[in-house]
Motif scaffolding. Structure first.
Motif, PDB file in Angstrom:
ATOM      1  N   GLY A   1       0.821  -1.210   0.000  1.00 18.85           N
ATOM      2  CA  GLY A   1       0.000   0.000   0.000  1.00 18.85           C
ATOM      3  C   GLY A   1       0.855   1.260   0.000  1.00 18.85           C
ATOM      4  N   LYS A   2       1.969   1.197   0.737  1.00 22.77           N
ATOM      5  CA  LYS A   2       2.837   2.374   0.848  1.00 22.77           C
ATOM      6  C   LYS A   2       3.497   2.717  -0.487  1.00 22.77           C
ATOM      7  N   GLU A   3       3.449   1.755  -1.436  1.00 19.86           N
ATOM      8  CA  GLU A   3       3.987   2.012  -2.781  1.00 19.86           C
ATOM      9  C   GLU A   3       2.857   2.267  -3.782  1.00 19.86           C
ATOM     10  N   GLY A   4       1.640   2.280  -3.259  1.00 19.11           N
ATOM     11  CA  GLY A   4       0.512   2.593  -4.145  1.00 19.11           C
ATOM     12  C   GLY A   4      -0.171   1.386  -4.772  1.00 19.11           C
ATOM     13  N   ILE A   5       0.210   0.165  -4.325  1.00 16.15           N
ATOM     14  CA  ILE A   5      -0.436  -1.039  -4.851  1.00 16.15           C
ATOM     15  C   ILE A   5      -1.523  -1.465  -3.859  1.00 16.15           C
ATOM     16  N   HIS A   6      -2.770  -1.527  -4.317  1.00 12.45           N
ATOM     17  CA  HIS A   6      -3.888  -1.724  -3.391  1.00 12.45           C
ATOM     18  C   HIS A   6      -4.652  -3.025  -3.616  1.00 12.45           C
TER      19      HIS A   6
END
Lengths: 250, 96
Positions: free
Chosen positions: A222-227
């Protein structure tokens, strides 16, 4: 420098904001009037914290963007929240377990940011720490009440914990950005955060008669934008107004 | 909901400022006193109404019966001399 700080600020903001939105979905549906108001209060507290972060991010962007742009007009991959917070509302036990895991993380995180070398982050932390402390107290009491309550409430709480606990690992796996922020004295030390988190967790689990599941940690980015798939649906509702009526104000 | 499964009722008292008395502000449902305090904080102090909260189980409050109003309160009606309004106060004394 400003670019990485801006992303770090967004990461802090997004985790609180996505959970605040999830809690706002419960407004009017709380099991009782009192818990309904309590969860809505927590949601509003978090949105208050989030506004300060976005205003700061807007300043760091050099005035190119506004707080609303950050909140409403990014695409899914540009949100950096922890995966835990985007998980859907299932039942009250599920909401409380998610809240407790977040509050435990959030309180100890804000505690560290009090002494951040970045003055704005430190100021925001000073404003949020009392709220974060109350949230943790609220959700801890409910963990004990449900976990050590009736056989049904225990069963539901344990099931929710089994499902949500594997998402916690993401909190403490430092990204390149988080390592950079720690080295600059701006960001939190995730190793220390994990120790503080676990100490609080053990105490509450024991009192709540909840045990940790054997399942391995989930790999989350999530912190890299993958959800997870929930995020698209969440944003569709969250961003609807600004997408349908651009620049709308009230 | 089944009556017996409802959370018991608590009466809530809030002190608005230090030095003032706690005042009754309303009631709420809670499973235990800790929850009652937390619920009171969330329901009754969200607009800075207080600095201290008391909660009391409603069932612990013993109330006078409205049917007894006659003998309890009416006898005081014609006893105006019980009010301390017949004394002449020195001018120096203010705010009394």
């Amino acid at each position: 420098m400003n670019a990485s700080l801006e992303k770090y600020v967004l990461q802090l903001a997004d985790t609180s904001m996505i959970l605040a939105h999830r809690l706002s979905e419960c407004c009017g549906h709380g099991p009782t009037l009192e818990t309904d108001i309590a969860l809505t209060n927590i949601s509003l507290d978090l949105f208050g914290e989030v506004r300060s972060y976005f205003q700061y991010a807007a300043k760091l962007s050099g005035g190119e963007k506004t707080e609303d742009d950050f909140a409403f007009l990014r695409t899914e991959r540009q949100y950096y929240n922890l995966i835990l917070t985007e998980q859907t509302n299932k039942d009250f036990a599920h909401i409380i377990v998610r809240q407790f895991l977040f509050d435990n993380y959030h309180y100890h995180l804000v505690e560290q940011l009090l002494t951040s070398k970045d003055e704005t982050l430190s100021a925001i932390a000073h404003k949020s720490i009392k709220e974060a402390k109350y949230h943790l107290r609220f959700s801890s009491e409910w963990m004990k009440r449900l976990g050590d309550g009736t056989s049904i409430s225990h069963e539901k709480t344990q099931a929710a914990f089994n499902e949500l606990y594997p998402y916690v690992a993401e909190c403490f796996i430092a990204t390149t950005l988080e390592i950079e922020m720690l080295e600059k004295g701006i960001g939190a030390d995730l190793e220390k955060l994990e120790i503080d988190f676990n100490e609080t967790l053990e105490g509450i689990l024991q009192a709540a008669k909840i045990v940790k599941p054997d399942t391995p940690a989930r790999i989350c980015q999530g912190k890299e934008g993958i959800h997870t798939e929930h995020m698209g649906y969440l944003l569709a509702e969250f961003q609807y107004m600004q997408r349908a009526y651009p620049n709308m104000t009230w | 909901m089944n009556k017996e499964r409802e959370w018991p009722l608590y009466e809530v008292f809030i002190r608005s400022k230090n030095g003032l008395e706690h005042r009754h502000v309303g009631s709420l449902h809670a499973a235990d006193p800790t929850m009652a305090l937390e619920n009171a904080r969330d329901v009754y102090t969200r607009r800075q109404e207080g600095v201290s909260i008391w909660v009391v189980p409603s069932k612990e409050i013993h109330a006078s019966n409205p049917e007894n109003q006659g003998e309890l309160f009416e006898p005081a009606k014609d006893k105006a001399y019980r009010h301390p309004t017949f004394y002449e106060l020195p001018i120096e004394l203010k705010h009394i």
